[in-house]
Enzyme design. Structure first.
Site, short mmCIF file in Angstrom:
data_model
loop_
_atom_site.label_atom_id
_atom_site.label_comp_id
_atom_site.label_asym_id
_atom_site.label_seq_id
_atom_site.Cartn_x
_atom_site.Cartn_y
_atom_site.Cartn_z
CD GLU A 1 -2.91 1.14 2.24
OE1 GLU A 1 -3.39 2.06 2.97
OE2 GLU A 1 -3.59 0.08 2.23
CE LYS A 2 0.75 3.58 4.65
NZ LYS A 2 0.08 2.48 5.08
CG ASP B 1 -2.91 -0.68 5.50
OD1 ASP B 1 -1.85 -1.10 5.69
OD2 ASP B 1 -3.13 0.56 5.70
CG ASP C 1 -8.44 -1.22 5.94
OD1 ASP C 1 -7.87 -1.15 4.79
OD2 ASP C 1 -8.06 -0.08 6.65
CE1 TYR D 1 -3.69 -1.01 8.71
CE2 TYR D 1 -5.75 -1.78 9.75
CZ TYR D 1 -5.15 -1.11 8.73
OH TYR D 1 -5.79 -0.55 7.93
NE ARG E 1 -5.28 4.35 8.17
CZ ARG E 1 -4.05 4.68 8.49
NH1 ARG E 1 -3.06 3.96 8.72
NH2 ARG E 1 -3.69 6.03 8.14
#
Length: 790
Positions: A7-8, A102, A104, A322, A324
């Protein structure tokens, strides 16, 4: 070749470290023996703006709404074009792809949307990373899952994104245009979650402004039992005189009379009820992001975005899991990690955490360990990586402390206490008291407040008062025992206003949204769901409301106070957008989508219908504030004071669509004493052959004092004064010829103002058609053999 797409960049680097080396750094990706690792920068694709669907949408017009795309478009973000090209080239070369977003729904979507955009048909695996330490990454890499297992999660995220687009793009335009008609400047942003959140603050502020404190009286008495004295509180009967609608005694004379009555001691009191029960309070659960944000806000005054940013830093430093997460439970498989985590906390350079960790019992297994409650991620806890608190910032130390404290609590016993409730009847009146005796402090040992510590807020003070009453020391007694009245007194108290929201308490309100919904059935249904917004977006939504100047921060506690723009917007919007009922139901539907129930098409169809209905309502909305004057002609604009050649006058803010004007008298618009029927006014047509100049559908004639200075009223006023003038002299801008050159008709309606009728006029260059609503409407049309060219 296996390709990991993270993701990043930071996540990509951590994954690469855990693959077989050496690691070769390239522009936008890393090469290892186990495969190549590349990354996105969050969403590198964005949804197209309305004008990217059709250039005509660049200009905001009410008639274009609602804008509902038939085929949804994604655009490569300008700042991400280079990285997108790198990802595309690597996908073309790959044999297998590992989705490393991530864990989610948003993380699922942002990698899937790239794969969908490129029409990728190659096999895709999914790695779920709840922590970035080496052991967690290697463990997750051995347990890759088929990405198709997460299709429903992607659909849920996609449905949310498109619903937000439909409502945000359309209703922001619709209500901004309504505001402009009323002379308001700026953009009035409307959001599916943002707007009901803002409405919570506006309504709370109005409750405060409308609040009027009520004085009331409470009576406490001391009773003597053979085993000791105790205090009890008088409870009034429903039939008691001097009570308000909430059963509070508001008559001081009655309070005095009751004290006098009790002091007579004409009879003994009697214990009519004695209930004693053992209560157990389970360990508090570890943190989801929201619960962490709320507690950090109360304890340290941190705003939600700071808590999220800090938790993200701890995650990237591999110290916590994690951040979030919307889950407060832990998987059974991680129970074995507790020994190492607690050993690390036992040796930590923080005295309290170390002392608490020493007392942990690994045989204790709290309710937090529950696989059935786990979603794509679990609660936020410390990892097995040792931490040096002195190397962290103050915010990082404090947030880590809270996370570690909640984790340690899972290995302490439950809190056990005896609760006693007693009812006393004395002189036909009821008194009650309660007491609590702690049998086992258990996990609450970690959360005992220092006596010197000040209460954090009004809620804490209220809890403290309740605790004091429950911890009242009670003598041993039983039902039927007699007690003697010793003395009594009454206290004067005042009702307290509701407290303003802070960022933390507003975030808690978004999570527990069922408390604020109007519909009782919906309230019951929503009690068990996740509120409005997501763990990752709630803080951003609140921050955005502040940035857009809908909310301001006030005072040391940073209370959220609505601005004038907030009042204007919320007052203009219908209940469907300002109350959270609809939004919360949609969130429930999105949650169901992620579990495979329902379809994205059905959800978006409902959103499109909802959007269309609200756009229609927006066209009829008038944003009028206090001390503003709604235009009586168009009913959409407000009257605004202007300066003209002959002094000040009032005109409609909806100009040029509405050309209503009137005189200024003492700083206010003066429409006159005569009630003016504007529906009739719109039906009037000018006929020069009529000696009265005005013809109304209901033969309504204006009086001289009407003070309207529209063109037709000027004609009527001049005619009433029997002043001889010709329309040509009065309105030289568009000469009106004599009867022989002018033909009046009501057959054709003006297509511009849709109010006036078209008249055929002979000009210097021949016949043409003009609106009878001149000078309010200056539309003209060519003539084609006696018919206007429309």
């Amino acid at each position: 070749m296996r390709l990991y797409i993270a993701e990043k960049p930071s996540m990509g680097a951590e994954i690469a470290k855990c693959l077989t080396g050496p690691v070769q750094r390239k522009d936008g990706y890393l090469i290892t023996k186990d495969g190549i690792v590349t990354w996105a920068f969050g969403h590198i694709l964005r949804q197209a703006e309305p004008e990217e669907y059709n250039a005509k949408y660049k200009n905001w017009k009410a008639e274009d709404l609602p804008i509902i795309p038939k085929q949804w478009k994604m655009i490569i973000d300008e700042s991400c074009k280079k990285q997108f090209g790198i990802i595309k080239n690597l996908i073309d070369k790959a044999d297998e792809i590992v989705h490393a977003g991530d864990p989610d729904r948003e993380g699922q979507l942002l990698i899937d949307e790239v794969l969908d955009y490129l029409n990728c048909q190659k096999p895709v695996k999914r790695i779920l990373l709840n922590a970035l330490d080496e052991e967690s990454i290697k463990k997750a890499n051995k347990d890759l899952r088929d990405n198709r297992d997460f299709l429903n999660l992607k659909k849920s995220a996609l449905a949310r994104a498109r619903a937000d687009w439909l409502i945000g793009m359309n209703l922001s335009r619709a209500y901004t245009l309504a505001a402009r008609r009323a002379g308001k400047k700026g953009v009035f942003a409307v959001g599916r979650v943002k707007t009901p959140t803002l409405a919570l603050v506006v309504r709370r502020e109005r409750e405060l402004k409308d609040f009027k404190p009520v004085d009331y009286f409470t009576i406490k008495a001391i009773f003597a039992h053979q085993n000791g004295e105790f205090s009890a509180t008088w409870k009034p009967k429903d039939t008691q005189a001097g009570l308000d609608f909430e059963n509070r005694l508001i008559d001081e004379n009655i309070a005095k009379a009751l004290i006098g009555k009790f002091a007579q001691k004409t009879e003994a009191g009697k214990i009519t009820a004695y209930q004693k029960a053992q209560k157990k309070e389970a360990q508090r659960l570890p943190f989801s992001l929201s619960s962490l944000q709320v507690l950090a806000g109360k304890k340290y005054g941190y705003d939600p975005q700071l808590v999220l940013d800090t938790a993200q830093k701890l995650y990237e430093k591999k110290l916590t899991t994690y951040p979030r997460s919307d889950c407060e439970y832990l998987p059974q498989s991680q129970f074995s990690d507790a020994k190492i985590i607690l050993q690390n906390l036992d040796n930590i350079n923080e005295k309290q955490l170390a002392n608490w960790a020493k007392k942990c019992d690994l045989k204790t297994k709290s309710r937090a360990w529950n696989d059935k409650k786990i979603t794509a991620h679990h609660a936020i806890i410390p990892t097995k990586v040792k931490v040096n608190l002195m190397s962290l910032t103050t915010e990082e130390r404090n947030i880590y402390f809270l996370i570690a404290q909640a984790y340690i609590a899972q290995f302490y016993p439950v809190h056990i206490y005896d609760q006693t409730k007693i009812s006393i009847e004395y002189m036909q009146e009821l008194f009650v008291t309660s007491g609590r005796v702690v049998k086992q402090m258990g996990w609450k040992e970690l959360y005992i407040k220092n006596n010197k510590e000040k209460s954090l807020n009004e809620d804490d003070k209220k809890e403290d008062n309740e605790d004091k009453e429950e911890q009242n020391s009670l003598p041993l007694m039983k039902k039927g025992d007699e007690v003697e009245y010793v003395k009594g007194e009454y206290d004067k108290k005042s009702t307290k206003p509701p407290t303003r929201f802070t960022s933390s308490t507003l975030l808690a309100g978004m999570k527990d949204i069922h408390k604020y919904v109007k519909d009782v059935e919906v309230k019951k249904k929503l009690k068990d769901i996740y509120g409005i917004g997501t763990e990752a977006t709630r803080a951003t939504i609140i921050e955005d409301l502040v940035k857009r100047n809908f909310l301001q921060l006030e005072g040391k506690k940073k209370y959220l106070v609505p601005t004038q723009s907030a009042y204007i917007l919320i007052d203009a919007l219908p209940d469907e957008m300002t109350y959270p009922d609809s939004t919360a139901v949609w969130e429930d539907y999105l949650h169901s989508l992620s579990e495979g129930q329902g379809t994205i098409e059905e959800f978006l169809a409902k959103q499109a219908e909802f959007t269309q209905n609200l756009c229609i309502k927006a066209t009829k909305t008038v944003l009028v504030q206090e001390h503003e004057y709604k235009c009586p002609r168009c009913n959409q604009g407000i009257l605004v004071k202007r300066k003209g050649k002959n002094g000040e006058f009032w005109g409609c803010s909806n100009f040029p669509n509405c050309r209503m004007t009137c005189n200024d008298v003492d700083g206010k618009p003066y429409i006159g004493k005569t009630k003016f029927n504007f529906n009739n006014y719109r039906q009037m047509s000018y006929n020069n052959s009529d000696k009265n100049y005005i013809k109304s559908g209901q033969n309504e004639i204006f009086q001289q004092d009407n003070q309207l200075i529209s063109a037709w009223d000027l004609i009527a006023r001049e005619n009433t004064k029997k002043m001889n003038f010709t329309p040509k002299e009065k309105f030289s801008a568009m000469p009106i010829e004599k009867n022989k050159n002018t033909k009046a008709t009501s057959k054709y309606l003006c297509t511009r103002c849709k109010e006036g009728n078209l008249r055929r006029i002979r000009g210097k260059n021949g016949w043409f058609w003009a609106c009878s609503n001149y000078p309010h409407c200056t539309a003209t049309y060519d003539d084609n053999n006696g018919i206007p060219v429309l």
